[in-house]
Design a protein around this motif. Structure first.
Motif, PDB file in Angstrom:
ATOM      1  N   ASP A  11       0.874  -1.001   0.002  1.00 45.50           N
ATOM      2  CA  ASP A  11      -0.235  -0.078  -0.144  1.00 45.50           C
ATOM      3  C   ASP A  11       0.999   1.300   0.001  1.00 45.50           C
TER       4      ASP A  11
ATOM      5  N   ASN B 173      -8.081   7.870   0.111  1.00 40.57           N
ATOM      6  CA  ASN B 173      -8.925   6.535   0.148  1.00 40.57           C
ATOM      7  C   ASN B 173     -10.355   6.897   0.310  1.00 40.57           C
ATOM      8  N   ASN B 174     -10.654   8.196   0.004  1.00 33.44           N
ATOM      9  CA  ASN B 174     -12.128   8.673  -0.091  1.00 33.44           C
ATOM     10  C   ASN B 174     -12.908   8.885  -1.229  1.00 33.44           C
TER      11      ASN B 174
ATOM     12  N   TRP C 219     -20.306   7.618  -2.671  1.00 33.69           N
ATOM     13  CA  TRP C 219     -19.895   6.925  -1.427  1.00 33.69           C
ATOM     14  C   TRP C 219     -21.163   6.125  -0.829  1.00 33.69           C
ATOM     15  N   THR C 220     -21.147   4.871  -0.282  1.00 26.65           N
ATOM     16  CA  THR C 220     -21.835   4.143   0.381  1.00 26.65           C
ATOM     17  C   THR C 220     -21.563   3.794   2.156  1.00 26.65           C
TER      18      THR C 220
ATOM     19  N   GLY D  89     -19.167   1.063   3.407  1.00 21.86           N
ATOM     20  CA  GLY D  89     -18.532   0.819   2.167  1.00 21.86           C
ATOM     21  C   GLY D  89     -16.981   0.408   2.348  1.00 21.86           C
ATOM     22  N   ASP D  90     -16.479   0.405   1.139  1.00 25.80           N
ATOM     23  CA  ASP D  90     -14.838   0.452   1.310  1.00 25.80           C
ATOM     24  C   ASP D  90     -14.100   1.750   1.355  1.00 25.80           C
ATOM     25  N   TYR D  91     -15.011   3.041   0.770  1.00 27.63           N
ATOM     26  CA  TYR D  91     -14.190   4.195   1.068  1.00 27.63           C
ATOM     27  C   TYR D  91     -14.992   5.146   2.040  1.00 27.63           C
TER      28      TYR D  91
ATOM     29  N   ASN E 255      -8.603   1.809  -9.508  1.00 23.97           N
ATOM     30  CA  ASN E 255      -8.964   0.448  -9.432  1.00 23.97           C
ATOM     31  C   ASN E 255      -9.681   0.066 -10.576  1.00 23.97           C
TER      32      ASN E 255
END
Length: 283
Positions: free
Chosen positions: A2, A46-47, A53-54, A57-59, A150
């Protein structure tokens, strides 16, 4: 690996790059906004925006600093407008896009450094920005956006390439030859005149003086020709096909890859890394 912690690292590099953007493009009165913009880019690596946005979620949710929010408070973008003080780039009836240079692992000046040189920003959607006269600011290759990073047809390959070099102890810096994409409100491109080309050349030279790269990699024929006309530097230049999904034919041809053999993004990252790192070693 990372490489989040290496994104736009180094206070000195961030300060100097901000000054270069202010001095050559936006005007010195915009320096504080440019500095804060880099702080926002790092903090929100990472936003994502509200529209992406959820909850859970992942972010995380992107947090904009005061005075650096999207045009018309759009909630589906992290592009922010910054006023242009420079008369050279204040153009009536034009939408102006600017990609901030970004870098990884530049905090240690003992490392070998590579400058990746692309053509210019992608113009913004005229439909939404036709009345905006500020510079619409994002980043080269959209690297700051985790969803775009990604995507296989987005910034994934560039981010993987950056990660490969950071993992092997290099510093990498991404920038454009033409700093602005300028469009009329009707969507027609305005190509740079000699005065603007001079400003771009002077900024590139300032960037080179700042990071002292061991190698400049020009992505694509346009960047290759621009590097020949814009750059006055002793730094060696390696010209490679643009590292994008749209350039697959040229990439395969350059690396003499057989059509019946899969040429995955991972294969391509390895091929680019090998030829670039060998060129640095040779020099």
């Amino acid at each position: 690996m990372d490489i989040h912690n290496f994104f736009c690292d180094g206070e000195e590099v961030a300060a100097n790059c901000s000054k270069i953007i202010a001095n050559h493009l936006l005007g010195t009165g915009m320096l504080s906004k440019i500095r804060i913009r880099y702080e926002d880019l790092r903090a929100n690596f990472n936003n994502v925006t509200f529209d992406e946005w959820t909850p859970g979620g992942d972010y995380g949710l992107w947090k904009f600093s005061s005075g650096l929010t999207p045009y018309m408070d759009y909630d589906d973008t992290s592009i922010v407008p910054i006023p242009i003080e420079k008369e050279l780039f204040r153009i009536d009836d034009a939408v102006i896009s600017l990609d901030f240079p970004v870098w990884f692992n530049m905090n240690d000046d003992r490392l070998q450094r590579i400058m990746f040189l692309s053509q210019d920003p992608i113009g913004r959607d005229i439909k939404w920005y036709k009345d905006c006269r500020d510079a619409l600011c994002t980043t080269v290759f959209g690297i700051h956006n985790p969803i775009w990073r990604n995507k296989g047809n987005g910034g994934r390959r560039i981010y993987m390439l950056a990660s490969k070099f950071v993992e092997n102890g290099y510093g990498v810096y991404f920038t454009d030859c033409h700093k602005f994409a300028i469009q009329t409100s009707a969507g027609e491109n305005i190509y740079p005149d000699e005065a603007r080309l001079t400003a771009y050349r002077e900024m590139l030279e300032a960037e080179i003086d700042m990071i002292r790269p061991d190698l400049i990699v020009a992505f694509g024929k346009v960047a290759e020709s621009l590097s020949e006309s814009l750059l006055h530097s002793d730094t060696p230049v390696l010209c490679l096909p643009h590292f994008s999904g749209q350039a697959q034919g040229k990439i395969k041809e350059f690396f003499n890859w057989q059509d019946d053999t899969p040429f995955t993004i991972e294969n391509q990252v390895e091929a680019y890394f090998n030829i670039i790192s060998k060129d640095i070693y040779h020099d």
